[in-house]
Design an enzyme around this catalytic site. Structure first.
Site, PDB file in Angstrom:
ATOM      1  N   GLY A 463     -13.172  66.134  70.568  1.00 26.31           N
ATOM      2  CA  GLY A 463     -11.602  65.819  70.975  1.00 26.31           C
ATOM      3  C   GLY A 463     -10.859  65.475  69.762  1.00 26.31           C
ATOM      4  CB  ALA A 466      -7.011  58.560  66.853  1.00 29.45           C
ATOM      5  CB  SER A 467      -9.820  61.494  71.176  1.00 28.32           C
ATOM      6  OG  SER A 467     -11.074  61.864  70.842  1.00 28.32           O
ATOM      7  N   GLY A 468     -11.462  58.434  70.661  1.00 24.24           N
ATOM      8  CA  GLY A 468     -12.115  57.639  70.948  1.00 24.24           C
ATOM      9  C   GLY A 468     -13.627  58.119  70.947  1.00 24.24           C
ATOM     10  CE  LYS A 469     -13.793  63.204  67.844  1.00 20.40           C
ATOM     11  NZ  LYS A 469     -12.494  62.588  67.733  1.00 20.40           N
ATOM     12  CB  SER A 470     -16.316  57.154  66.184  1.00 16.85           C
ATOM     13  OG  SER A 470     -16.311  58.238  65.419  1.00 16.85           O
ATOM     14  CB  SER A 537     -16.370  70.332  67.136  1.00 19.33           C
ATOM     15  OG  SER A 537     -16.415  69.406  68.086  1.00 19.33           O
TER      16      SER A 537
END
Length: 638
Positions: A463, A466-470, A537
C-alpha cells in the site's frame, strides 16, 4: 493400423545418411489431406508393389469409385465414416530428403490426436480448399502450429479444379493465409496451387497452372530443413526405471538428446547429484564401449550409490537442465471445462509428473477467431500462456533449447486435457551451480505446524506510504505470537537498513529489493513460520514475482487507505519532503502505485480500527488454510 513404410534410407555417395525431415499435414476436414498424401505416395514411387491395384479392386468390389484417400484408410471405421480419425506416419523420398509425413486429423473432435502428431514435426503442410478458402479451423491449425513451435510451413491450395484454376482466387487465398501466419511469426516457405485428385502441382507444374512459377509440393518438401541433430544438443537421459542385477544398480532410459560414454561426469537433476558413469549397459552385449547417441535405449551404472527416481534427468555436469517448481507454458486446451486461475492439474514432462496449480493465465484466445480480447480462462480448443506452480521440483528446458524435453502434457482426472511448450523455466529463479547442494531442515513441515498450530505463509502487506502497513503488521505479529504461533516481521525499511542497504530506488533496484524480500520470506514460510512483509512494493510486476517465488503460501493484502489520508498522517514527513522536491523517487504523490487487482484481502485503515483489521486478516488466514481452527482466538487482546 496399416503403416506404409519404405525401405531404410540409402547412404549418399559420400557415405553419409540422407537428411530426414518430419512433416505434419493439417487442414480442415474434407479439404483433401488424405487425397494429397495418397497422391504423394504414388508420385514419388513409394507405394508397395501391387498396393494401388489391390485398393482399386477393393473399391470395385464395394461398388464405389477409387479415391486416393483410401491409401490412408487404415481402419474400417474410417472408410465408413469418411473422415480420418487417427494419426499415421508415412515415409517416402524426395530427391534429397527422407520424408516422414505425419497425417494429423482435421476434424475438430480429433485435435487432441493432432497435438501428438504435430509435436514431433520439423515442418508442416497446411492444406486449404480453393473453393471454401480460409476457414476458422484453418486459422486454428495455423495457430496450433505456432503453438507447437513449427516454423516451416508450406501452404497447399487444393481443389483448384473447382475454381477453374483461377489465378485470382489463388492470390486471394495466398494473401489471406500468408498475412495470418505472418502475424503469428511464421513465414510460409511456399504457397502452391494444386489439384491433388488430378496431380496438378503435386510433382509437376501442368499447363492448367501455367501461370504459377513456384515449386511443386514435392519440391517444397525437398527444400525443408531438418531439425538440428539431436546428438548435437546437450545430453538428456530421462530415467525410466532403476534395475538391480547381481551387484549392479542400472539406471535405464532412452537418450533423448546428446550422447554419453563410460567415464563421463554427469549430474542427476533436479536433485543436483554428481557422479561418473562407470559402465554403459545394453542388450544383448554388455557392457558397451564407445559413445552412445540420441535414440539409443541404454542403462548406466555409476561410481557411487545415489538415490535416483523415475523422471529424473541425467545430464553432463555443466550443461544441466534447469531445476524448477515454476513454469511458463503455451498450451492448447482440450477439456470441456475451461482452464482457470487456481485450477489443480497433473503436469507431465517426459516420465516426470507433478501436481500443479495454475498461478496466472495470459493471452487466452480462440485461435479460430484470433480475437484481440484476452479472457480470464482458456476454453476448449483455445490457446493461452499460463504460469504453473509445481508441488515437486522437476528438471526441464525451454522448448527453444531442447524440443525433446521442452514439451508438457496436462491431465485432469486421469484424462489428457491439454499440451504445449515450455516457454521459460522460472526466470526469477537463480540457477544453482552443480557444486552447490541445498541442505534441507532437520524438521518436517508437519512437526512445525503441530507445534505452532498453523502452516507457513507469506503475508504481504502492500500500500501507499503511511497507509498503515507496518502498524497492521506489528499488530498481527503480536496477535499470532500470543496465540502460540511463530510470526516474523519483515519490514521493508528495516531490510533496506541491512540486507538491502546496497540498493537504491531505481526500477531495477526496487525489483531486486522485492525479490530478496520474497526469497527471505519464502524461506521462513517453508520452514513453518508466518513471514509478515510490510513493503510499499508499488509495481504490480514486482509483486507478481514475489507471488511466483512464494508460490501457494503467498497471501497479498492491499492496505487501500486513500492517498489523501496517507498524506495527512505522514508520520515520517516523507510526503512533505517529496512535495518540496527533497525526496526523489517517492511513491505516493503521483500515479506510480499500481494497486493489486486480485489481492486476497483489501483493508482501508481509515475505516477500520487496528483490532478490526487484524480480525479480518485472521479470518482470511483461516479461510485460506494457514491458521488452524483451534489456533484462532478472535477476541482482541491488543
Amino acid at each position: 493400423m496399416n503403416m506404409l513404410v519404405t525401405p531404410a534410407s540409402p547412404a549418399t555417395p559420400n557415405g553419409t545418411t540422407r537428411p530426414q525431415v518430419r512433416i505434419v499435414i493439417v487442414g480442415h476436414v474434407d479439404h483433401g489431406k488424405s487425397t494429397l498424401v495418397g497422391r504423394l505416395l504414388h508420385e514419388t514411387g513409394s507405394l508397395p508393389d501391387g498396393k494401388l491395384d489391390m485398393l482399386k479392386a477393393v473399391s470395385a468390389r464395394r461398388g464405389m469409385p477409387f479415391e486416393w484417400s483410401f491409401l490412408l484408410d487404415a481402419l474400417q471405421t474410417e472408410r465408413d465414416q469418411g473422415i480420418t480419425i487417427d494419426t499415421t506416419q508415412i515415409r517416402f523420398r524426395t530427391n534429397s530428403r527422407d520424408i516422414v509425413l505425419i497425417d494429423a486429423p482435421g476434424h475438430a473432435e480429433f485435435l487432441r490426436n493432432m497435438i501428438t502428431g504435430a509435436s514431433q514435426a520439423d515442418g508442416a503442410v497446411l492444406i486449404i480448399d480453393a473453393l471454401e478458402g480460409v476457414r476458422d479451423q484453418t486459422r486454428r491449425h495455423g495457430y496450433l502450429l505456432h503453438l507447437l513451435g513449427v516454423k516451416q510451413v508450406a501452404i497447399v491450395v487444393n481443389k483448384m479444379d473447382r475454381v477453374d484454376f483461377s489465378a485470382d482466387r489463388f492470390k486471394e487465398i495466398s494473401d489471406e493465409i500468408s498475412a495470418h501466419l505472418s502475424g503469428l511469426g511464421v513465414t510460409p516457405t511456399a504457397v502452391i496451387p494444386i489439384s491433388a485428385r488430378d496431380g496438378d502441382g503435386v510433382a509437376e507444374r501442368t499447363d492448367r497452372i501455367g501461370w504459377y512459377k513456384g515449386p511443386t509440393v514435392v519440391e517444397a518438401l525437398d527444400r525443408l530443413e531438418p531439425a538440428r541433430a539431436l546428438e548435437a544438443l546437450a545430453l538428456r537421459l530421462p530415467v525410466q526405471a532403476i534395475y538391480k542385477f547381481d551387484d549392479r544398480r542400472i539406471v535405464a532410459g532412452r537418450i533423448e538428446s546428446g550422447s554419453l560414454k563410460a567415464g563421463d561426469e554427469i549430474v542427476i537433476m533436479p536433485a543436483v547429484k554428481i557422479a561418473k558413469i562407470r559402465t554403459v549397459e545394453s542388450w544383448p552385449v554388455t557392457p558397451v564401449t564407445g559413445r552412445q547417441g540420441a535414440g539409443r535405449s541404454v542403462g548406466i551404472t555409476l561410481d557411487r550409490e545415489l538415490f535416483i527416481e523415475r523422471g529424473d534427468i541425467v545430464a553432463h555436469a555443466g550443461s544441466a537442465p534447469r531445476e524448477t517448481r515454476r513454469l511458463r507454458a503455451r498450451i492448447f486446451w482440450l477439456h470441456d471445462k475451461p482452464l482457470a486461475k487456481g485450477d489443480q492439474l497433473l503436469v507431465r514432462c517426459g516420465p516426470k509428473e507433478s501436481r500443479a496449480t495454475v498461478v496466472a493465465i495470459e493471452k487466452a484466445v480462440d485461435p479460430g477467431e484470433l480475437s484481440s480480447t484476452e479472457n480470464k480462462a482458456i476454453g476448449r480448443n483455445h490457446v493461452g500462456e499460463i504460469d504453473i506452480s509445481l508441488s515437486n521440483s522437476i528438471a526441464t528446458d525451454p522448448y527453444t533449447e531442447n524440443p525433446r524435453t521442452g514439451r508438457l502434457v496436462i491431465e485432469v482426472s486421469g484424462r489428457i486435457a491439454g499440451g504445449g511448450l515450455v516457454l521459460s523455466v522460472d526466470a526469477g529463479q537463480r540457477a544453482v551451480p552443480v557444486d552447490i547442494v541445498p541442505v534441507e531442515s532437520a524438521l518436517r513441515p508437519d512437526e512445525r505446524s503441530a507445534r505452532y498450530q498453523h502452516n507457513g505463509a507469506v503475508v504481504w502487506l502492500t500500500g501507499l506510504p503511511a497507509s498503515g502497513k507496518s502498524t497492521l503488521a506489528k499488530a498481527l505479529e503480536r496477535r499470532l505470537f500470543s496465540n502460540g504461533g511463530s510470526p516474523i516481521l519483515l519490514d521493508g525499511d528495516t531490510l533496506r537498513a541491512g540486507l538491502n542497504s546496497d540498493l537504491g530506488f531505481s526500477a531495477t533496484d526496487r525489483s531486486e529489493n522485492i525479490r530478496r524480500l520474497a526469497e527471505v520470506a519464502t524461506h521462513l514460510a517453508r520452514n513453518g513460520h508466518i513471514a509478515i512483509v510490510a513493503a510499499v512494493s508499488p509495481a504490480r510486476e514486482d509483486r507478481a514475482t514475489a507471488r511466483r517465488i512464494a508460490d501457494t503460501v503467498f497471501r497479498e493484502i492491499h492496505v487501500a487507505t486513500p492517498a489523501q489520508v496517507c498524506e495527512e498522517r505522514d508520520p515520517k514527513g516523507h510526503y512533505k519532503k517529496a512535495r518540496a522536491g527533497a525526496l526523489a523517487s517517492f511513491t505516493g504523490i503521483g500515479n506510480d502505485y499500481e494497486a493489486p487487482q486480485a489481492a486476497e484481502l483489501v483493508i482501508d485503515t481509515s475505516k477500520r480500527t487496528v483490532a478490526e483489521a487484524a480480525d479480518e486478516i485472521e479470518q482470511m488466514l483461516k479461510r485460506t488454510g494457514v491458521l488452524f481452527d483451534e489456533a484462532l482466538d478472535l477476541a482482541a487482546n491488543i
